[in-house]
Scaffold this motif. Structure first.
Motif, PDB file in Angstrom:
ATOM      1  N   LEU A  53     -13.058  18.373  -0.916  1.00  0.00           N
ATOM      2  CA  LEU A  53     -12.671  17.536   0.226  1.00  0.00           C
ATOM      3  C   LEU A  53     -12.883  16.057  -0.095  1.00  0.00           C
ATOM      4  O   LEU A  53     -12.010  15.223   0.147  1.00  0.00           O
ATOM      5  CB  LEU A  53     -13.489  17.912   1.465  1.00  0.00           C
ATOM      6  CG  LEU A  53     -13.205  19.286   2.088  1.00  0.00           C
ATOM      7  CD1 LEU A  53     -14.260  19.625   3.143  1.00  0.00           C
ATOM      8  CD2 LEU A  53     -11.814  19.336   2.712  1.00  0.00           C
ATOM      9  N   CYS A  54     -14.055  15.738  -0.657  1.00  0.00           N
ATOM     10  CA  CYS A  54     -14.340  14.327  -0.962  1.00  0.00           C
ATOM     11  C   CYS A  54     -13.451  13.820  -2.084  1.00  0.00           C
ATOM     12  O   CYS A  54     -13.030  12.657  -2.068  1.00  0.00           O
ATOM     13  CB  CYS A  54     -15.814  14.143  -1.315  1.00  0.00           C
ATOM     14  SG  CYS A  54     -16.851  14.290   0.141  1.00  0.00           S
ATOM     15  N   ALA A  55     -13.134  14.686  -3.038  1.00  0.00           N
ATOM     16  CA  ALA A  55     -12.226  14.281  -4.113  1.00  0.00           C
ATOM     17  C   ALA A  55     -10.863  13.945  -3.512  1.00  0.00           C
ATOM     18  O   ALA A  55     -10.250  12.919  -3.855  1.00  0.00           O
ATOM     19  CB  ALA A  55     -12.105  15.405  -5.146  1.00  0.00           C
ATOM     20  N   ALA A  56     -10.403  14.800  -2.598  1.00  0.00           N
ATOM     21  CA  ALA A  56      -9.078  14.591  -2.002  1.00  0.00           C
ATOM     22  C   ALA A  56      -9.040  13.292  -1.201  1.00  0.00           C
ATOM     23  O   ALA A  56      -8.127  12.477  -1.350  1.00  0.00           O
ATOM     24  CB  ALA A  56      -8.722  15.779  -1.108  1.00  0.00           C
ATOM     25  N   ILE A  57     -10.051  13.084  -0.367  1.00  0.00           N
ATOM     26  CA  ILE A  57     -10.080  11.883   0.477  1.00  0.00           C
ATOM     27  C   ILE A  57     -10.087  10.627  -0.394  1.00  0.00           C
ATOM     28  O   ILE A  57      -9.328   9.684  -0.166  1.00  0.00           O
ATOM     29  CB  ILE A  57     -11.324  11.897   1.402  1.00  0.00           C
ATOM     30  CG1 ILE A  57     -11.224  13.058   2.397  1.00  0.00           C
ATOM     31  CG2 ILE A  57     -11.478  10.564   2.127  1.00  0.00           C
ATOM     32  CD1 ILE A  57     -12.533  13.393   3.095  1.00  0.00           C
ATOM     33  N   THR A  58     -10.936  10.633  -1.415  1.00  0.00           N
ATOM     34  CA  THR A  58     -11.074   9.449  -2.252  1.00  0.00           C
ATOM     35  C   THR A  58      -9.786   9.149  -3.011  1.00  0.00           C
ATOM     36  O   THR A  58      -9.293   8.010  -3.011  1.00  0.00           O
ATOM     37  CB  THR A  58     -12.239   9.632  -3.247  1.00  0.00           C
ATOM     38  OG1 THR A  58     -13.388  10.023  -2.518  1.00  0.00           O
ATOM     39  CG2 THR A  58     -12.523   8.360  -4.019  1.00  0.00           C
ATOM     40  N   ALA A  59      -9.226  10.169  -3.655  1.00  0.00           N
ATOM     41  CA  ALA A  59      -8.008   9.941  -4.446  1.00  0.00           C
ATOM     42  C   ALA A  59      -6.858   9.516  -3.537  1.00  0.00           C
ATOM     43  O   ALA A  59      -6.096   8.600  -3.862  1.00  0.00           O
ATOM     44  CB  ALA A  59      -7.647  11.210  -5.222  1.00  0.00           C
ATOM     45  N   ALA A  60      -6.750  10.168  -2.381  1.00  0.00           N
ATOM     46  CA  ALA A  60      -5.643   9.856  -1.473  1.00  0.00           C
ATOM     47  C   ALA A  60      -5.800   8.450  -0.894  1.00  0.00           C
ATOM     48  O   ALA A  60      -4.817   7.713  -0.749  1.00  0.00           O
ATOM     49  CB  ALA A  60      -5.584  10.891  -0.352  1.00  0.00           C
ATOM     50  N   ASP A  61      -7.023   8.062  -0.570  1.00  0.00           N
ATOM     51  CA  ASP A  61      -7.258   6.713  -0.059  1.00  0.00           C
ATOM     52  C   ASP A  61      -6.866   5.657  -1.091  1.00  0.00           C
ATOM     53  O   ASP A  61      -6.443   4.559  -0.742  1.00  0.00           O
ATOM     54  CB  ASP A  61      -8.734   6.518   0.324  1.00  0.00           C
ATOM     55  CG  ASP A  61      -9.044   7.114   1.696  1.00  0.00           C
ATOM     56  OD1 ASP A  61      -8.081   7.460   2.412  1.00  0.00           O
ATOM     57  OD2 ASP A  61     -10.236   7.236   2.035  1.00  0.00           O
ATOM     58  N   ALA A 110     -11.972   9.375  -7.729  1.00  0.00           N
ATOM     59  CA  ALA A 110     -11.743   7.988  -8.135  1.00  0.00           C
ATOM     60  C   ALA A 110     -11.342   7.904  -9.608  1.00  0.00           C
ATOM     61  O   ALA A 110     -10.445   7.131  -9.976  1.00  0.00           O
ATOM     62  CB  ALA A 110     -13.008   7.160  -7.877  1.00  0.00           C
ATOM     63  N   VAL A 111     -11.990   8.719 -10.446  1.00  0.00           N
ATOM     64  CA  VAL A 111     -11.673   8.686 -11.885  1.00  0.00           C
ATOM     65  C   VAL A 111     -10.216   9.122 -12.105  1.00  0.00           C
ATOM     66  O   VAL A 111      -9.460   8.486 -12.855  1.00  0.00           O
ATOM     67  CB  VAL A 111     -12.650   9.585 -12.693  1.00  0.00           C
ATOM     68  CG1 VAL A 111     -12.185   9.727 -14.130  1.00  0.00           C
ATOM     69  CG2 VAL A 111     -14.068   9.019 -12.647  1.00  0.00           C
ATOM     70  N   ALA A 112      -9.828  10.201 -11.428  1.00  0.00           N
ATOM     71  CA  ALA A 112      -8.466  10.713 -11.617  1.00  0.00           C
ATOM     72  C   ALA A 112      -7.428   9.709 -11.101  1.00  0.00           C
ATOM     73  O   ALA A 112      -6.415   9.460 -11.761  1.00  0.00           O
ATOM     74  CB  ALA A 112      -8.309  12.062 -10.909  1.00  0.00           C
ATOM     75  N   ALA A 113      -7.696   9.120  -9.929  1.00  0.00           N
ATOM     76  CA  ALA A 113      -6.742   8.159  -9.370  1.00  0.00           C
ATOM     77  C   ALA A 113      -6.627   6.931 -10.268  1.00  0.00           C
ATOM     78  O   ALA A 113      -5.537   6.409 -10.503  1.00  0.00           O
ATOM     79  CB  ALA A 113      -7.168   7.760  -7.958  1.00  0.00           C
ATOM     80  N   LYS A 114      -7.778   6.511 -10.781  1.00  0.00           N
ATOM     81  CA  LYS A 114      -7.780   5.326 -11.654  1.00  0.00           C
ATOM     82  C   LYS A 114      -6.975   5.608 -12.925  1.00  0.00           C
ATOM     83  O   LYS A 114      -6.191   4.770 -13.378  1.00  0.00           O
ATOM     84  CB  LYS A 114      -9.225   4.965 -12.004  1.00  0.00           C
ATOM     85  CG  LYS A 114      -9.353   3.667 -12.779  1.00  0.00           C
ATOM     86  CD  LYS A 114     -10.803   3.379 -13.125  1.00  0.00           C
ATOM     87  CE  LYS A 114     -10.852   2.404 -14.285  1.00  0.00           C
ATOM     88  NZ  LYS A 114     -12.011   2.637 -15.133  1.00  0.00           N
ATOM     89  N   ALA A 115      -7.172   6.815 -13.465  1.00  0.00           N
ATOM     90  CA  ALA A 115      -6.445   7.181 -14.683  1.00  0.00           C
ATOM     91  C   ALA A 115      -4.940   7.153 -14.463  1.00  0.00           C
ATOM     92  O   ALA A 115      -4.169   6.943 -15.394  1.00  0.00           O
ATOM     93  CB  ALA A 115      -6.893   8.567 -15.155  1.00  0.00           C
TER      94      ALA A 115
END
Ligand SMILES: Cc1cc2nc3c(=O)[nH]c(=O)nc-3n(C[C@H](O)[C@H](O)[C@H](O)COP(=O)(O)OP(=O)(O)OC[C@H]3O[C@@H](n4cnc5c(N)ncnc54)[C@H](O)[C@@H]3O)c2cc1C
Ligand code: SF4
Ligand code: SF4
Lengths: 164, 363
Positions: B16-24, B313-318
């Motif tokens: 859930l936190c991974a999804a929220i962070t990446a989507a944000d 965050a790491v995945a979104a940044k990548a």
């Protein structure tokens, strides 16, 4: 002992028992949290800075007796249900204990209940003076229990089945 | 075939936190959950959580879950798939999903696995009798479905799960005969032990279960005392009359998916068994696949949430989404994890993580 049985040792308790002088001045929180764990809601909940600054979240909470007024806010915020408020000035013969309660049934005001110590053994009797509930307490009720003064550092629970 | 930036498998606190962070941060996310609801372990945790404000300490697990799920549901960048089991990850970068007997293929650019952990069993005669439960099953029965598992329970294991589930049994009006624990010390937080103890439940350390009794269902259990070398002390056997035996003897990471997808595993006792080898940024040995939460090493919901945030965050940044903002989240997450693990109860996890880093250097 605490590590083997879950019951705090007399030394542990001595370490958190307020001075007679402080007790004679009114209610105070007793924090029975003797292990370094990553937890600090008691500290963040206290509106009076009565719990020493926890620089590291693993620090043990320490009460600052002069700042604490025994309001009990921390009691309902502690996930370990490890905080009690004791008021030795409640009456001539009785002390008041505020303790967290998350079980059914919930005792009614004025009921007489059997009291238990930290090992769940019978101590004596107590009288329920008030049960605090409501949104703020988020389902952790606070029972205000009047007990004989000599029991105030012994009693930490009440026996279910001794009230409806 | 569905194309998406990030596929996240597992809708517990980490997912859930991974999804929220990446989507944000702007990434398009698909969140895959095999259950019919999001929340993972949180849906059955009626007790207040430890940790700090950042991880919502002092709030009940179930309420933390509800809050996270609401954030996920209201985020337009997140597509939720329920009743959807991730079955396999293939060399062409396709994630195969079984959703109500439909086979769906997703091709994500990055993937975050947050599949959590499963309960361990221990061997003793009659452990297959009806009435022998895992603690997670007992918690699900009581707290999700409102069903009492029995009238009188013997709990095996005094780690946090054994202690908390014992307390929840008492809350449900079930009697707890005793908690037995093989080790000489209580493994869980002592405040949890104390709150059960003062309700009269004995915590028997240096004790184990020898066998379950009963023909068609549990009618009792034989327990005995152990010496320092964990040998049974003859003559200390005693029978407790119970209709339920609840095992809370630990969790082990659910590594099937990462293993099948080619991620290397390492056995690290302190992290509770085989875990996917990963670096500080939670990337597994397969480039672009990250792991978070109990899968990366059994720990706590507090750290699972932070790891989820980190992986997101790491995945979104990548993928190039708001690298500056992502970098800041990454730094914060590292600090939060450091704080959570810095005390004596974090010693095991710290040791496990450094062992894992050694193994990683070698492979
Ligand atoms: C009794 C108990 C008490 C606890 N108390 C605390 C506490 O006080 N404080 C604290 O911080 N932590 C506590 N925890 C620990 C905490 O619950 C876990 O560490 C946390 O839930 C781990 O989060 P996760 O997201 O990694 O995994 P989970 O919550 O287990 O979620 C994993 C999810 O992945 C899904 N999934 C798995 N495989 C697949 C697949 N192939 N396809 C699709 N979906 C899949 C599962 O259905 C599940 O929903 C407690 C745990 C228990 C059991
Ligand atoms: S009783 Fe009130 S004043 Fe005292 S420590 Fe708790 S919250 Fe602070
Ligand atoms: S909130 Fe309770 S368990 Fe947590 S540190 Fe404070 S006293 Fe200890």
């Amino acid at each position: 002992m605490l590590k083997r049985t879950g019951v705090a040792s007399p030394e542990d308790i001595k370490g958190v028992t307020p001075s007679l002088e402080r007790l004679s001045k009114g209610p105070i929180a007793i924090i029975e949290c003797f292990q370094k764990i990553p937890c600090n809601p008691c500290y963040t909940a206290c509106p009076r800075q009565a719990i020493g600054k926890m620089n590291d979240i693993n620090d043990k909470p320490v009460i600052i007796p002069e700042n604490c007024n025994g309001c009990g806010i921390c009691v309902s915020r502690c996930p370990g249900l490890a905080i009690f408020v004791v008021d030795a000035t409640y009456s001539e013969t009785e002390a008041l204990i505020k303790m967290p309660w998350e079980l059914q049934p919930v005792p009614q005001k004025d009921s007489i209940v059997k009291t238990l110590n930290r090992a769940g053994e019978p101590v004596g009797e107590g009288r329920v003076v008030l049960v605090q509930d409501g949104r703020f307490f988020d389902r952790t009720k606070i029972i205000h229990l009047a007990v004989p003064k000599q029991d105030m550092m012994e009693v930490r629970s009440i026996e279910r089945g001794t009230f409806k | 075939m569905k194309n998406v930036d990030i596929a996240i498998v597992g809708g517990g606190p980490a997912g859930l936190c991974a999804a929220i962070t990446a989507a944000d941060l702007g990434a398009k996310v698909i969140l895959v959950e095999q259950d019919d609801a999001l929340g993972g372990q949180l849906v059955k945790q009626t007790h207040m959580f430890f940790g700090s404000e950042k991880q919502h300490a002092g709030t009940r697990g179930i309420d933390i879950g509800t809050m996270l799920v609401e954030q996920v549901e209201s985020n337009p960048n997140i597509e939720i798939m329920l009743n959807a089991t991730a079955m396999g990850y293939y060399p062409d970068g396709v994630l195969g999903i079984n959703q109500e007997e439909n086979f769906i293929k997703i091709k994500p650019l990055k993937m975050i696995l947050a599949t959590g952990a499963s309960e361990r069993m221990i061997a003793f005669p009659n452990n297959d009798l009806p009435g022998v439960f895992g603690a997670g099953a007992v918690q699900t029965l009581m707290n999700v479905y409102g069903i009492k598992p029995g009238k009188r329970v013997l709990m095996v294991g005094a780690g946090n799960i054994g202690l908390i589930v014992s307390y929840q049994l008492l809350q449900a009006g079930v009697e707890v005969a005793a908690i037995v624990e093989g080790s000489p010390n209580i493994g869980g937080y002592l405040v949890h032990a104390s709150k059960i103890r003062r309700l009269g439940v004995p915590v028997l350390t240096s004790h184990t279960i020898l066998e379950a009794l009963g023909d068609r269902e549990v009618t009792g259990a034989v327990i005995a005392k152990l010496d320092e070398k964990w040998n049974i002390i003859k003559g200390t056997e005693q029978t407790v009359v119970v209709d339920t035996i609840c095992l809370a003897v630990g969790l082990t990471p659910l590594t099937e998916l990462i293993d099948q997808g080619g991620g290397k595993l390492a056995y690290i006792r302190e992290l509770s068994g085989y875990v996917p080898i990963h670096n500080q940024e939670l990337e597994s040995t397969v480039s672009g696949i990250y792991v978070a939460g109990d899968l990366a090493g059994v720990e706590e919901a507090s750290s699972a949430m932070v790891e989820g945030k980190l992986a997101g965050a790491v995945a979104a940044k990548a993928l190039g989404y708001k690298p500056k903002a992502a970098e800041q989240i990454i730094e914060e997450a590292h600090q939060e994890l450091f704080d959570l693990r810095s005390g004596p109860v974090g010693a095991g996890i710290r040791a496990g993580i450094s062992k894992l880093q050694e193994v990683r250097q070698r492979c």
